[in-house]
Scaffold this motif. Structure first.
Motif, PDB file in Angstrom:
ATOM      1  N   PHE A   1       0.888  -1.160   0.000  1.00 26.51           N
ATOM      2  CA  PHE A   1       0.000   0.000   0.000  1.00 26.51           C
ATOM      3  C   PHE A   1       0.930   1.215   0.000  1.00 26.51           C
ATOM      4  O   PHE A   1       1.774   1.368   0.895  1.00 26.51           O
ATOM      5  CB  PHE A   1      -0.884  -0.021   1.245  1.00 26.51           C
ATOM      6  N   ILE A   2       0.794   2.079  -1.004  1.00 23.24           N
ATOM      7  CA  ILE A   2       1.749   3.166  -1.222  1.00 23.24           C
ATOM      8  C   ILE A   2       1.011   4.499  -1.138  1.00 23.24           C
ATOM      9  O   ILE A   2       0.038   4.726  -1.861  1.00 23.24           O
ATOM     10  CB  ILE A   2       2.429   3.017  -2.595  1.00 23.24           C
ATOM     11  N   THR A   3       1.465   5.358  -0.255  1.00 19.79           N
ATOM     12  CA  THR A   3       0.850   6.669  -0.129  1.00 19.79           C
ATOM     13  C   THR A   3       1.762   7.730  -0.717  1.00 19.79           C
ATOM     14  O   THR A   3       2.984   7.628  -0.664  1.00 19.79           O
ATOM     15  CB  THR A   3       0.563   7.017   1.341  1.00 19.79           C
TER      16      THR A   3
ATOM     17  N   THR B   1     -10.215  -1.515  18.710  1.00 24.46           N
ATOM     18  CA  THR B   1     -11.667  -1.666  18.615  1.00 24.46           C
ATOM     19  C   THR B   1     -12.183  -1.155  17.274  1.00 24.46           C
ATOM     20  O   THR B   1     -13.024  -1.797  16.624  1.00 24.46           O
ATOM     21  CB  THR B   1     -12.354  -0.899  19.761  1.00 24.46           C
ATOM     22  N   HIS B   2     -11.683   0.001  16.861  1.00 23.45           N
ATOM     23  CA  HIS B   2     -12.118   0.566  15.582  1.00 23.45           C
ATOM     24  C   HIS B   2     -11.794  -0.379  14.425  1.00 23.45           C
ATOM     25  O   HIS B   2     -12.649  -0.621  13.557  1.00 23.45           O
ATOM     26  CB  HIS B   2     -11.440   1.914  15.344  1.00 23.45           C
ATOM     27  N   MET B   3     -10.593  -0.915  14.406  1.00 23.08           N
ATOM     28  CA  MET B   3     -10.183  -1.772  13.287  1.00 23.08           C
ATOM     29  C   MET B   3     -10.967  -3.081  13.288  1.00 23.08           C
ATOM     30  O   MET B   3     -11.318  -3.598  12.214  1.00 23.08           O
ATOM     31  CB  MET B   3      -8.680  -2.037  13.337  1.00 23.08           C
ATOM     32  N   ASN B   4     -11.240  -3.633  14.464  1.00 26.53           N
ATOM     33  CA  ASN B   4     -12.039  -4.865  14.514  1.00 26.53           C
ATOM     34  C   ASN B   4     -13.437  -4.627  13.963  1.00 26.53           C
ATOM     35  O   ASN B   4     -13.976  -5.450  13.215  1.00 26.53           O
ATOM     36  CB  ASN B   4     -12.111  -5.385  15.943  1.00 26.53           C
ATOM     37  N   GLU B   5     -14.037  -3.482  14.327  1.00 27.29           N
ATOM     38  CA  GLU B   5     -15.368  -3.161  13.814  1.00 27.29           C
ATOM     39  C   GLU B   5     -15.326  -2.899  12.311  1.00 27.29           C
ATOM     40  O   GLU B   5     -16.230  -3.313  11.570  1.00 27.29           O
ATOM     41  CB  GLU B   5     -15.917  -1.936  14.548  1.00 27.29           C
ATOM     42  N   PHE B   6     -14.263  -2.240  11.872  1.00 21.49           N
ATOM     43  CA  PHE B   6     -14.131  -1.957  10.439  1.00 21.49           C
ATOM     44  C   PHE B   6     -14.041  -3.256   9.648  1.00 21.49           C
ATOM     45  O   PHE B   6     -14.706  -3.422   8.615  1.00 21.49           O
ATOM     46  CB  PHE B   6     -12.888  -1.097  10.195  1.00 21.49           C
ATOM     47  N   LYS B   7     -13.232  -4.190  10.129  1.00 19.67           N
ATOM     48  CA  LYS B   7     -13.072  -5.458   9.414  1.00 19.67           C
ATOM     49  C   LYS B   7     -14.368  -6.259   9.425  1.00 19.67           C
ATOM     50  O   LYS B   7     -14.726  -6.894   8.416  1.00 19.67           O
ATOM     51  CB  LYS B   7     -11.912  -6.260  10.022  1.00 19.67           C
TER      52      LYS B   7
ATOM     53  N   VAL C   1      -5.545  -1.916   5.355  1.00 20.80           N
ATOM     54  CA  VAL C   1      -4.348  -1.083   5.479  1.00 20.80           C
ATOM     55  C   VAL C   1      -4.698   0.382   5.241  1.00 20.80           C
ATOM     56  O   VAL C   1      -4.221   1.282   5.947  1.00 20.80           O
ATOM     57  CB  VAL C   1      -3.257  -1.542   4.491  1.00 20.80           C
ATOM     58  N   GLU C   2      -5.533   0.619   4.247  1.00 21.02           N
ATOM     59  CA  GLU C   2      -5.953   1.984   3.935  1.00 21.02           C
ATOM     60  C   GLU C   2      -6.635   2.633   5.146  1.00 21.02           C
ATOM     61  O   GLU C   2      -6.392   3.814   5.457  1.00 21.02           O
ATOM     62  CB  GLU C   2      -6.909   1.952   2.743  1.00 21.02           C
ATOM     63  N   GLU C   3      -7.467   1.862   5.837  1.00 21.38           N
ATOM     64  CA  GLU C   3      -8.160   2.403   7.010  1.00 21.38           C
ATOM     65  C   GLU C   3      -7.178   2.652   8.164  1.00 21.38           C
ATOM     66  O   GLU C   3      -7.252   3.685   8.846  1.00 21.38           O
ATOM     67  CB  GLU C   3      -9.252   1.424   7.452  1.00 21.38           C
TER      68      GLU C   3
ATOM     69  N   TRP D   1      -4.084   3.357   7.905  1.00 23.95           N
ATOM     70  CA  TRP D   1      -3.231   4.491   7.539  1.00 23.95           C
ATOM     71  C   TRP D   1      -3.841   5.824   7.974  1.00 23.95           C
ATOM     72  O   TRP D   1      -3.110   6.764   8.306  1.00 23.95           O
ATOM     73  CB  TRP D   1      -2.975   4.488   6.029  1.00 23.95           C
ATOM     74  N   LYS D   2      -5.150   5.901   8.004  1.00 27.02           N
ATOM     75  CA  LYS D   2      -5.808   7.151   8.399  1.00 27.02           C
ATOM     76  C   LYS D   2      -5.437   7.565   9.823  1.00 27.02           C
ATOM     77  O   LYS D   2      -5.543   8.738  10.180  1.00 27.02           O
ATOM     78  CB  LYS D   2      -7.327   7.005   8.281  1.00 27.02           C
ATOM     79  N   TRP D   3      -4.989   6.603  10.631  1.00 28.03           N
ATOM     80  CA  TRP D   3      -4.623   6.889  12.010  1.00 28.03           C
ATOM     81  C   TRP D   3      -3.169   7.363  12.139  1.00 28.03           C
ATOM     82  O   TRP D   3      -2.768   7.807  13.223  1.00 28.03           O
ATOM     83  CB  TRP D   3      -4.817   5.639  12.870  1.00 28.03           C
ATOM     84  N   MET D   4      -2.403   7.271  11.073  1.00 31.09           N
ATOM     85  CA  MET D   4      -0.997   7.679  11.137  1.00 31.09           C
ATOM     86  C   MET D   4      -0.892   9.199  11.247  1.00 31.09           C
ATOM     87  O   MET D   4      -1.528   9.939  10.494  1.00 31.09           O
ATOM     88  CB  MET D   4      -0.250   7.186   9.891  1.00 31.09           C
TER      89      MET D   4
END
Length: 550
Positions: A231-233, A376-382, A401-403, A405-408
């Motif tokens: 995944f490349i930003t 918790t957020h990532m588990n719900e997202f998945k 990964v995209e989701e 990355w928003k936390w970086m």
């Protein structure tokens, strides 16, 4: 020599006539067809509890494996050989106007007479020793060979010193749900029936390795396959101010230039070298057209291994990605300077630095910074992402990964390295234990015994060069090597999961003795009948005899 040609040919045609494209109802149909076929054998009429039609485990598709076994009556040995092969095929879109005939060899071959074909293919068409059609080579003639041997020993159990297990598995051409489900039953039978598995013999196809190669190959063990993904930003900008940002496609292009066809990434072992990585997808993740550059790009590569572990592959690709990143930044600044010179604009250097992280490294950083809130957020997202049936494991991983990355906090251009699909483990058959030595000896002797009956050289090599279900009956990797897969697959435990412990529990040495032919997965798929219908069953049988009489 067993006189088996006509029987194996009949089984082959019956299997080919049943359309069984992967991820379609055809997989279900062929499983029922094989089950019904075997249930008609007198042995299984008398022993119906030796035959099973089993639905795959935790599979999005309804499909089945067929498993059966014959217990020998020559002595009381528990030594057991597994005969395995897959029932599914790839699709038939490549047949174009002949698609309806793809599963009917005689009709297809008759129609091919009217097509302009190279002389060598015309020779095969007219030779009466080649059979064309989807699945004849990959690998229904191999399953037919195993069916013949199952039937033979069901009729002659007094000749069998030990046991044979027959497995026809589904879904080899996609996610290997078939073999992964069958592992549970095979392991269960070790306790229920006392089976002492000493070898597995796969019957997948073999082909020439190069133009003019006349060898017919048998493979000891198999190469592994990974799908490393990035995944490349970049740094978004308006296209009218192109040098104010970084296009992630520019980074992706340099990465693919660095990795694609790179011989440094060919993992040679035991004198054999697989092909280097090659790109299977390269795209940006912009959902629609805008005049902004993309925020991110996504690429993944096929990667064959012989001795490297998944952990080592990550380390090597991280090095290659840093080289590509540096090259991209240098090229960007060089072009930026040149543009400023010819346009008369002032040059202002960017302060971007090459940054490559594994998914595990990024995830640990985000957990350290955000704790349970992030988890918790990532588990719900998945969990929500699982509701989208259009996402395969590869795109599912990219979206995770995209989701994340928003936390970086630091949004400078970055490459995130991860695995996005099934890891097919490599298997080294080197004689490191008694079972491996016994299988190697049994194979070598079988080749010596059968070679005089066939005109072309029968040659053994160490690594099956294609993807196959051989990868899932033994494990050469340590637990820490498998951890590199599970910790770096964003879909692990939700969209994708493999119980590698089941493989480690079975852990049986495996070889491949399969039909010979050309153009698997192509319109002109064809197999040579003499080798495939006569030599393959006899070679397989001789290995069985040599192993079980020890």
């Amino acid at each position: 020599m067993l006189q088996c040609r006509n029987d194996v040919l009949a089984f082959t045609k019956q299997l080919v006539n049943t359309k069984s494209v992967v991820n379609t109802n055809g997989e279900k149909n062929i499983a029922h067809s094989i089950y019904n076929m075997i249930s008609s054998f007198p042995y299984f009429t008398q022993n119906p509890d030796h035959l099973f039609l089993e639905q795959t485990y935790q599979d999005e598709q309804e499909r089945y494996n067929v498993l059966a076994f014959v217990k020998g009556k020559k002595g009381n040995s528990n030594r057991t050989v597994i005969l395995m092969g897959h029932m599914d095929t790839v699709g038939t879109e490549d047949f174009n106007q002949l698609e309806e005939k793809a599963f009917f060899p005689e009709e297809l071959m008759e129609s091919l007479e009217d097509e302009e074909l190279p002389p060598s293919i015309k020779d095969h068409l007219h030779s009466k020793d080649w059979l064309f059609g989807r699945g004849v080579l990959d690998m229904k003639s191999g399953v037919a060979s195993n069916l013949y041997l199952l039937k033979y020993y069901s009729e002659h159990p007094e000749e069998l010193e030990g046991n044979i297990v027959f497995l026809a598995e589904c879904d080899e051409e996609d996610g290997s749900n078939g073999i992964l489900s069958a592992l549970k039953t095979l392991n269960l039978w070790k306790n229920d029936h006392g089976f002492e598995y000493v070898a597995a013999i796969n019957a997948d196809f073999v082909s020439p390795r190069y133009e003019g190669d006349e060898n017919r190959y048998i493979y000891k063990g198999t190469g592994g396959k990974l799908l490393p993904s990035f995944f490349i930003t970049g740094a978004e900008t308006h296209v009218g101010s192109a040098f104010e940002g970084m296009d992630p496609n520019f980074l992706a292009a340099h990465l693919t230039t660095q990795i694609n066809y790179n011989p440094e990434l060919s993992n040679a072992a035991y004198g054999e070298t697989p092909v280097p990585p090659v790109s299977l997808k390269q795209m940006d993740l912009k959902p629609t057209y805008t005049v902004q550059t993309a925020l991110s790009a996504y690429v993944y590569y096929n990667f064959f291994i012989h001795s490297w572990t998944p952990k080592e592959v990550l380390e090597k690709l991280k090095e290659q990605a840093l080289i590509a990143f540096n090259n991209a930044l240098a090229s960007f600044e060089e072009r930026h300077k040149h543009y400023c010179k010819i346009s008369g604009q002032p040059y202002e250097q960017h302060n971007w630095k090459p940054r490559v992280l594994t998914y595990e490294e990024m995830e640990q950083l985000l957990i350290k910074e955000n704790g349970d809130e992030f988890k918790t957020h990532m588990n719900e997202f998945k969990d929500n992402l699982l509701n989208d049936p259009e996402l395969d494991t590869r795109m599912f991983a990219a979206r995770v990964v995209e989701e994340a990355w928003k936390w970086m906090k630091d949004k400078d251009p970055t490459m995130i390295l991860f695995y996005s699909s099934l890891y097919s483990p490599r298997i080294e058959l080197t004689g490191k234990n008694e079972d491996e030595l016994a299988l190697i000896d049994a194979l070598d002797q079988a080749v010596l015994d059968i070679q005089p009956n066939y005109q072309y050289p029968i040659v053994t090599r160490n690594f099956f060069p294609y993807i196959s279900d051989m990868s899932f009956v033994a494990l050469s990797d340590r637990e820490e090597d498998i951890d590199a897969v599970t910790n770096n697959n964003p879909g692990w435990g939700t969209k994708h999961y493999v119980e590698y412990q089941d493989i480690r529990e079975l852990n049986v040495p495996v070889i491949n003795i399969g039909p010979y032919g050309i153009d698997a997965h192509k319109k002109l798929e064809r197999m040579e009948m003499t080798y495939s219908l006569e030599i393959v069953p006899n070679l397989t049988n001789q290995v069985i005899v040599n192993l079980l009489r020890r």
